[in-house]
Structures are given as structure tokens and as C-alpha cells.
Motif scaffolding. Structure first.
Motif, PDB file in Angstrom:
ATOM      1  N   MET A 186       0.760  -8.711   8.463  1.00 32.22           N
ATOM      2  CA  MET A 186       0.751  -7.994   7.193  1.00 32.22           C
ATOM      3  C   MET A 186       1.208  -9.007   6.162  1.00 32.22           C
ATOM      4  SD  MET A 186       2.326  -4.242   6.433  1.00 32.22           S
ATOM      5  CE  MET A 186       1.571  -3.209   5.187  1.00 32.22           C
ATOM      6  N   ILE A 187       0.218  -9.618   5.480  1.00 26.84           N
ATOM      7  CA  ILE A 187       0.555 -10.734   4.593  1.00 26.84           C
ATOM      8  C   ILE A 187       0.008 -10.499   3.188  1.00 26.84           C
ATOM      9  CG2 ILE A 187       1.068 -12.520   6.293  1.00 26.84           C
ATOM     10  CD1 ILE A 187      -1.855 -13.316   6.291  1.00 26.84           C
ATOM     11  N   HIS A 188      -0.368 -11.581   2.513  1.00 31.65           N
ATOM     12  CA  HIS A 188      -0.492 -11.574   1.063  1.00 31.65           C
ATOM     13  C   HIS A 188      -1.844 -11.144   0.520  1.00 31.65           C
ATOM     14  CE1 HIS A 188      -1.664 -15.464   2.734  1.00 31.65           C
ATOM     15  NE2 HIS A 188      -2.528 -15.534   1.754  1.00 31.65           N
ATOM     16  N   PHE A 189      -2.753 -10.639   1.354  1.00 31.20           N
ATOM     17  CA  PHE A 189      -4.014 -10.161   0.793  1.00 31.20           C
ATOM     18  C   PHE A 189      -4.351  -8.776   1.330  1.00 31.20           C
ATOM     19  CE2 PHE A 189      -4.990 -13.132   4.275  1.00 31.20           C
ATOM     20  CZ  PHE A 189      -5.766 -12.367   5.124  1.00 31.20           C
ATOM     21  N   ASN A 190      -5.338  -8.163   0.749  1.00 31.28           N
ATOM     22  CA  ASN A 190      -5.824  -6.795   1.023  1.00 31.28           C
ATOM     23  C   ASN A 190      -5.054  -5.717   0.266  1.00 31.28           C
ATOM     24  OD1 ASN A 190      -8.064  -7.397   2.556  1.00 31.28           O
ATOM     25  ND2 ASN A 190      -6.966  -7.298   4.503  1.00 31.28           N
ATOM     26  N   ASP A 191      -3.734  -5.821   0.173  1.00 33.91           N
ATOM     27  CA  ASP A 191      -2.999  -4.928  -0.728  1.00 33.91           C
ATOM     28  C   ASP A 191      -1.710  -5.623  -1.149  1.00 33.91           C
ATOM     29  OD1 ASP A 191      -1.017  -4.534   1.224  1.00 33.91           O
ATOM     30  OD2 ASP A 191      -1.816  -2.614   1.873  1.00 33.91           O
ATOM     31  N   ASP A 192      -0.901  -4.943  -1.951  1.00 32.32           N
ATOM     32  CA  ASP A 192       0.302  -5.560  -2.516  1.00 32.32           C
ATOM     33  C   ASP A 192       1.541  -5.391  -1.645  1.00 32.32           C
ATOM     34  OD1 ASP A 192      -0.929  -6.545  -4.816  1.00 32.32           O
ATOM     35  OD2 ASP A 192      -0.593  -4.691  -5.945  1.00 32.32           O
ATOM     36  N   ALA A 193       1.391  -4.817  -0.451  1.00 33.01           N
ATOM     37  CA  ALA A 193       2.561  -4.454   0.343  1.00 33.01           C
ATOM     38  C   ALA A 193       3.472  -5.646   0.617  1.00 33.01           C
ATOM     39  CB  ALA A 193       2.111  -3.816   1.654  1.00 33.01           C
ATOM     40  N   GLY A 251      12.722  -4.270  -7.961  1.00 33.35           N
ATOM     41  CA  GLY A 251      11.606  -4.058  -7.051  1.00 33.35           C
ATOM     42  C   GLY A 251      11.461  -2.607  -6.641  1.00 33.35           C
ATOM     43  N   ASP A 252      10.455  -2.363  -5.815  1.00 32.02           N
ATOM     44  CA  ASP A 252      10.151  -0.991  -5.395  1.00 32.02           C
ATOM     45  C   ASP A 252       9.742  -1.010  -3.922  1.00 32.02           C
ATOM     46  OD1 ASP A 252       9.231   1.582  -4.969  1.00 32.02           O
ATOM     47  OD2 ASP A 252       8.035   1.671  -6.805  1.00 32.02           O
ATOM     48  N   ILE A 253      10.621  -0.537  -3.043  1.00 32.77           N
ATOM     49  CA  ILE A 253      10.344  -0.562  -1.605  1.00 32.77           C
ATOM     50  C   ILE A 253       9.174   0.330  -1.241  1.00 32.77           C
ATOM     51  CG2 ILE A 253      11.939   1.320  -1.014  1.00 32.77           C
ATOM     52  CD1 ILE A 253      11.246  -1.926   1.005  1.00 32.77           C
ATOM     53  N   SER A 254       8.872   1.323  -2.062  1.00 30.01           N
ATOM     54  CA  SER A 254       7.803   2.261  -1.710  1.00 30.01           C
ATOM     55  C   SER A 254       6.430   1.589  -1.717  1.00 30.01           C
ATOM     56  CB  SER A 254       7.808   3.463  -2.646  1.00 30.01           C
ATOM     57  OG  SER A 254       7.402   3.115  -3.952  1.00 30.01           O
ATOM     58  N   ILE A 255       6.248   0.527  -2.494  1.00 32.99           N
ATOM     59  CA  ILE A 255       4.958  -0.174  -2.512  1.00 32.99           C
ATOM     60  C   ILE A 255       4.664  -0.731  -1.124  1.00 32.99           C
ATOM     61  CG2 ILE A 255       3.616  -2.073  -3.519  1.00 32.99           C
ATOM     62  CD1 ILE A 255       5.364  -1.809  -6.023  1.00 32.99           C
ATOM     63  N   PHE A 256       5.680  -1.330  -0.530  1.00 33.56           N
ATOM     64  CA  PHE A 256       5.548  -1.827   0.843  1.00 33.56           C
ATOM     65  C   PHE A 256       5.461  -0.678   1.834  1.00 33.56           C
ATOM     66  CE2 PHE A 256       8.027  -2.452   4.749  1.00 33.56           C
ATOM     67  CZ  PHE A 256       7.175  -3.304   5.430  1.00 33.56           C
ATOM     68  N   LEU A 257       6.390   0.263   1.716  1.00 31.15           N
ATOM     69  CA  LEU A 257       6.563   1.254   2.777  1.00 31.15           C
ATOM     70  C   LEU A 257       5.379   2.208   2.878  1.00 31.15           C
ATOM     71  CD1 LEU A 257       8.725   1.721   4.890  1.00 31.15           C
ATOM     72  CD2 LEU A 257       9.750   3.435   3.389  1.00 31.15           C
ATOM     73  N   ASP A 258       4.789   2.571   1.753  1.00 34.58           N
ATOM     74  CA  ASP A 258       3.636   3.476   1.804  1.00 34.58           C
ATOM     75  C   ASP A 258       2.506   2.859   2.633  1.00 34.58           C
ATOM     76  OD1 ASP A 258       5.004   5.251   0.235  1.00 34.58           O
ATOM     77  OD2 ASP A 258       3.866   4.861  -1.599  1.00 34.58           O
ATOM     78  N   SER A 259       2.250   1.582   2.407  1.00 32.20           N
ATOM     79  CA  SER A 259       1.195   0.901   3.163  1.00 32.20           C
ATOM     80  C   SER A 259       1.621   0.675   4.610  1.00 32.20           C
ATOM     81  CB  SER A 259       0.862  -0.444   2.497  1.00 32.20           C
ATOM     82  OG  SER A 259      -0.101  -1.150   3.234  1.00 32.20           O
ATOM     83  N   TYR A 260       2.844   0.224   4.786  1.00 24.86           N
ATOM     84  CA  TYR A 260       3.330  -0.094   6.132  1.00 24.86           C
ATOM     85  C   TYR A 260       3.299   1.136   7.043  1.00 24.86           C
ATOM     86  CZ  TYR A 260       6.317  -1.682   9.914  1.00 24.86           C
ATOM     87  OH  TYR A 260       6.803  -2.002  11.153  1.00 24.86           O
ATOM     88  N   LEU A 261       3.803   2.256   6.557  1.00 27.02           N
ATOM     89  CA  LEU A 261       3.849   3.455   7.395  1.00 27.02           C
ATOM     90  C   LEU A 261       2.454   3.946   7.757  1.00 27.02           C
ATOM     91  CD1 LEU A 261       6.802   5.440   5.762  1.00 27.02           C
ATOM     92  CD2 LEU A 261       6.785   4.279   7.989  1.00 27.02           C
ATOM     93  N   ASN A 262       1.513   3.769   6.855  1.00 25.75           N
ATOM     94  CA  ASN A 262       0.132   4.129   7.160  1.00 25.75           C
ATOM     95  C   ASN A 262      -0.392   3.311   8.345  1.00 25.75           C
ATOM     96  OD1 ASN A 262      -2.616   5.155   6.751  1.00 25.75           O
ATOM     97  ND2 ASN A 262      -3.039   3.158   5.862  1.00 25.75           N
ATOM     98  N   HIS A 263      -0.206   1.990   8.270  1.00 27.56           N
ATOM     99  CA  HIS A 263      -0.662   1.124   9.363  1.00 27.56           C
ATOM    100  C   HIS A 263       0.161   1.343  10.636  1.00 27.56           C
ATOM    101  CE1 HIS A 263      -3.542  -1.169   7.022  1.00 27.56           C
ATOM    102  NE2 HIS A 263      -2.645  -1.357   6.070  1.00 27.56           N
TER     103      HIS A 263
END
Length: 535
Positions: free
Chosen positions: A268-275, A305-317
């Protein structure tokens, strides 16, 4: 499909071979240099290594332009050296994964030179050629390099002009473009079989798996990735049947696609979304940052910062893949700015507290464990451009060339960081409060506690948009842990539902007070706590 057992406790160390350690004094790191430093990696606690491309290449793109998949580049050593590395690493309980570049070769590869010829031959369709030397793909979603070959056509590159795309076919060929071959065309299938032979060659020698470059890009016009997934599922069947303890790691950055496609794990790195960027590199100008907008990383002491930007994507995956494979969050890699860029040691300590307590398989980029800095303003080296500053030599000591090489400074692959505050291993080894020793402690903590393993359950406890701290629970059977991180520079308090009986294992600047069915967590700025849940 199951994963190799060793991944449950794996902590990877990424090595950029030309910059790690030079054993023969030519200014370039090599395989014997890696062998000499295996004990350091073992001491750090890492039990797996990913080595960036080390196959024969003209090095237009740092080895991501391969001219012989079956031969180690002479500047790094020989196939015999690689076999020795496998053997020595295995003796120490370290697994070695190589970098597989399946999507393209160098224009210097013999296959491509044959494919360039006008007379049809075995390799004519091994690369993607259109039917006209005047067709450069203008106005289409593909672009082509014209005028390179004697054949009647132009070739499709995957990245730089000298990286012609191997032909894995088109998921939906355009009937008006007969050069677009279907995925079941015999010549396309021949390329796939050759890829399998390459994989078998190195696994049979002793490799423990591969990180796959640009894994999602092989089949063209594959909008839903079904054809690309089918290709990798076929290769995964080969792994499961013949190499069940070997690992496939994808550079896809979309775990919910990559893992069902056959990979054991995905970055889970720097492309495809901002997570990922929202965690550490939202301010980066490397890729998708826009000059007209201000973004802030969650792990930045300004606390914006905003942890939800990461977490919303992470929890989905995570929800879609946790029973099939692993998500890997990296400290950095050869393509992005150093994690220490703009951060001090206290900030990095909180970063590693998070990275090494999350689910999946963590990766540490060489030198991040000592806080190596991104060196700005370097001239591009081997296609690095702005990435070049992340690829400078490992800093081992205060000796000449930071202990990387005995060569004259002018012969070094890249310059050494000679700044007064440049970190090195020797200065931090054995110093309890050094970043190196703190990272070692986190790794050991991970290895000692099943809850922190790759497949331990993960549940966010406190993760509010735009707020700090971030609190989450990890568990595996009877082993349960609570982790809290406050990357902001300001003190934070949070009330948690439930009276937690917590035993602090490792941390700084955190206290917990219980009152009835509530727990008050107080955290200083730049603090973290790793607690055992008791009772």
C-alpha cells in the motif's frame, strides 16, 4: 490458497544493491557486500530481504531495464555470488526475495533485437509493435517509439523509451488494429511461459520469492484487471504446487485486487489513492501533489493530518483480503522521498511505533532505521531524477565514505551525505535511545508478541477525522495489545469506552487512568504507548 508460514513473523529490509555496501572498492555496492552485512540485518531483527534489480542491464533505469534475466549484473558479482548469498542468508534464518521486472526489458535484450528485425522470427511478437513506423500513438491512450527498427512498425514502451513492453496481449483487442494480439495468442503464451522459466530458475537456485514490478500493467486494455489477474493466478498455481514456501509480492497498491489475483501480499504505497501519502508524504511533490493545494501528513508534528484518509481506504482493503494475504506498509522505497525528510528523531520514533505494530508484513528501506536523509539537488543517476536523493550510499560509520566504500570519492555510485548531522550505524549501535536501537526494540516486540504478527486482528479504537491520537487494538488468541500514537507536537487526551487494564510494554509520554467504565488516555506531544491488554 495459503501463504508461506514464514510471512507471519516476517520483517523485510529493502536493499538498493548499488548503494548498500561496496566489497571490492569500485564505488558500487555488490552482492558480496550484502553478504558481509547479513549479520547487521540479523541483529536489526529483519528476517527477510528484498533486493532491487540485480540482473544484467545497461542501467538506464537502475536495473529496471534488463538485458538478461538469467545473469547477475557483473558490477554486482556473479550467479555464484547470488547462490552464496542465498545459502548464507538461509543459514542465518533470513529469506531473500529478488525484484522481478516482467513487463518490459531493455532495448539491449537479445529478444528485443531479434524482434526488431524485418524477417519474422520467434521473437517478432514478443513485444508490442503497431503496424507502422509513422504511428507514434498520437491521440490514443498508448504511445510508441518510432524509427528504431528495420521492421515495419513502432514499439510500445512501458516507461522510458528504452523499456519496450513485453507482449502479454490485449484483454479486448481492437479488431481494427490487428497488431493487438489476444491473451491466448501462441506468441503471447510463449512470453508467459518464459516468465515462468525465469521464476523457476531463481527459485531453484534458492530465492524465496519475488517482488513484482508494475504487477498490474502486463495485459493491455484490461480495464477490470481480469486478464492480468488470470495471468498471476496461473503463476500462483505454480507456486502453490511446486514452491509453496515462496512468496509473490506485488507492486499494485490495490490489495483488494492484487491479493485475489494471486499475490501473497501487496504494497500500500504512493499511487492509486492518497492513503499512504496521507500518512507520511502528503506534502511530497514527487507524484500527485498539486501546487495549488496544501496537504498535511498525519505523521507530522504540526498536527494537521487526517487519519481517516488512510483508514477509510485501508479498512476497505483489509476487510476484503485479511484471510487471503497481507497488506504491506513501507517506511519508504527507492521511488519516494526518505521517511526522515522533514522529520526529527522523535517524529521518526512515533512513525516506527506505528509501522511495526500494524497488521501485514512491514518493510524497512535501507538506512531508514538510522534516519538517513533525502539528499536534494543531486543530478539524476540511472533514471532516478528526483528519486536519486533516496538512493544514496548506506552510512555505516564515521570512516572514509561513511564506511560504504574504499574507492576514491569521485568513483562512488552516488555522493555520501557529508552533512554534520548525517547519521550512521556505528554512532547508534548499542546506544539505547538511538533510532537504530529503538527500531530494533520495536521489531523484537513484534516478534515476541503474536498479537503483532502479520495476521493478528486489527480494530481501530479511536480514529476521528482530523483529530489525534490514533488508537487501535491488535489480537491473536489470548494475546491482546492496545497501541496509541500521537504524532502531533501537542498533548492530547482521549476517553475510551470500556475500562482497559493496560500494562505498558514500551512507550513514552503516555498515561492511562480508569474511571468506572471509561479509560482516559493522556498523551504528550510526539508520544506513543504499546500496552498489553490484561484480564
Amino acid at each position: 490458497m495459503s501463504c508461506p508460514k514464514w510471512l507471519e513473523t516476517a520483517v523485510f529490509y529493502e536493499i538498493y544493491p548499488q548503494s548498500f555496501y561496496d566489497s571490492n572498492g569500485d564505488g558500487i555496492g555488490d552482492i558480496q557486500g550484502i553478504i558481509r552485512k547479513l549479520n547487521y540485518i540479523k541483529h536489526l531483527g529483519c528476517n527477510a530481504i528484498w533486493i532491487n534489480p540485480c540482473f544484467d542491464s545497461p542501467f538506464g533505469d537502475a536495473g529496471y531495464d534488463i538485458s538478461d534475466y538469467y545473469k547477475i549484473a557483473p558490477r554486482y558479482g556473479s550467479n555464484e555470488d547470488m547462490k552464496q548469498l542465498f545459502d548464507e542468508a538461509h543459514r542465518l534464518g533470513i529469506n531473500i526475495c529478488l525484484d522481478l521486472v516482467p513487463g518490459h526489458t531493455s532495448i539491449e535484450h537479445p529478444w528485443f533485437k531479434e524482434s526488431c528485425k524485418a524477417a519474422p522470427n520467434k521473437y517478432t511478437n514478443w513485444y508490442i509493435w503497431n503496424d507502422s513506423p509513422w504511428n507514434r500513438g498520437d491521440g490514443s491512450k498508448y504511445y510508441f517509439v518510432a524509427g528504431h527498427a528495420e521492421r515495419q512498425g513502432s514499439y510500445m514502451p512501458n516507461f522510458f523509451y528504452f523499456q519496450p513492453a513485453l507482449n502479454y496481449g490485449f484483454a479486448e483487442p481492437d479488431p481494427d488494429q490487428p497488431w493487438q494480439l489476444p491473451v491466448d495468442h501462441p506468441d503471447v503464451l510463449a512470453v508467459r511461459e518464459e516468465l515462468k522459466r525465469i521464476i523457476r530458475f531463481w527459485l531453484d537456485m534458492g530465492a524465496d520469492g519475488f517482488r513484482v514490478d508494475m504487477a498490474s500493467s502486463l495485459v493491455k486494455n484490461d480495464t477490470d484487471s481480469k486478464a492480468t489477474s488470470a495471468l498471476w493466478q496461473d503463476i500462483r498455481c505454480m507456486f502453490d504446487s511446486d514452491y509453496p514456501e515462496a512468496v509473490l509480492i506485488s507492486e499494485w497498491s490495490s490489495p483488494s485486487k492484487a491479493i485475489p489475483a494471486g499475490f501473497h501480499m501487496d504494497f500500500m504505497i504512493h499511487f492509486n489513492d492518497d492513503a499512504y501519502n496521507s500518512l507520511f508524504r502528503a506534502e511530497s511533490t514527487f507524484f500527485n501533489a498539486k501546487p495549488d493545494e496544501t496537504k498535511h501528513s498525519f505523521f507530522q508534528k504540526n498536527g494537521q493530518g487526517d487519519i481517516s484518509i488512510f483508514l477509510d481506504s485501508y479498512l476497505n482493503h483489509y476487510g476484503k483480503t485479511k484471510d487471503q494475504g497481507y497488506i504491506s506498509i513501507v517506511s519508504g522505497n527507492h521511488d519516494i522521498s526518505r521517511i526522515a525528510y522533514g522529520r526529527d528523531k522523535d517524529e521518526l520514533e512515533v512513525v516506527f511505533a506505528f509501522l511495526l505494530t500494524m497488521p501485514g508484513v512491514p518493510f524497512i528501506y535501507y538506512g531508514d532505521e538510522i534516519g538517513m536523509q533525502h539528499m536534494e539537488g543531486l543530478p539524476s543517476k540511472e533514471g532516478g531524477y528526483e528519486r536519486t536523493g533516496s538512493r544514496t550510499p548506506m552510512q555505516w560509520s564515521n570512516d572514509r565514505n561513511a564506511g560504504f566504500s574504499s574507492a576514491d570519492e569521485s568513483r562512488l555510485y552516488l555522493p555520501i551525505d557529508n552533512s554534520e548531522c548525517a547519521p550512521n550505524v556505528q554512532a547508534q549501535l548499542g546506544i539505547d535511545d538511538s533510532l537504530l536501537e529503538i527500531v530494533r526494540s520495536f521489531i523484537q516486540l513484534r516478534l515476541d508478541n503474536p498479537a503483532l504478527g502479520a495476521s493478528g486482528e486489527f480494530v481501530p479504537i479511536y480514529a476521528e477525522a482530523g483529530k489525534y491520537p490514533f488508537v487501535y487494538q491488535r489480537s491473536c488468541g489470548e494475546s491482546k495489545m492496545l497501541i496509541a500514537v500521537n504524532p502531533s507536537g501537542e498533548p492530547k487526551q482521549v476517553t475510551l469506552d470500556g475500562s482497559y487494564r493496560l500494562g505498558l510494554i514500551y512507550g513514552k509520554g503516555t498515561t492511562v487512568m480508569n474511571s468506572g467504565d471509561k479509560s482516559m488516555l493522556s498523551m504528550e506531544g510526539l508520544s506513543y504507548g504499546i500496552y498489553r491488554l490484561e484480564g
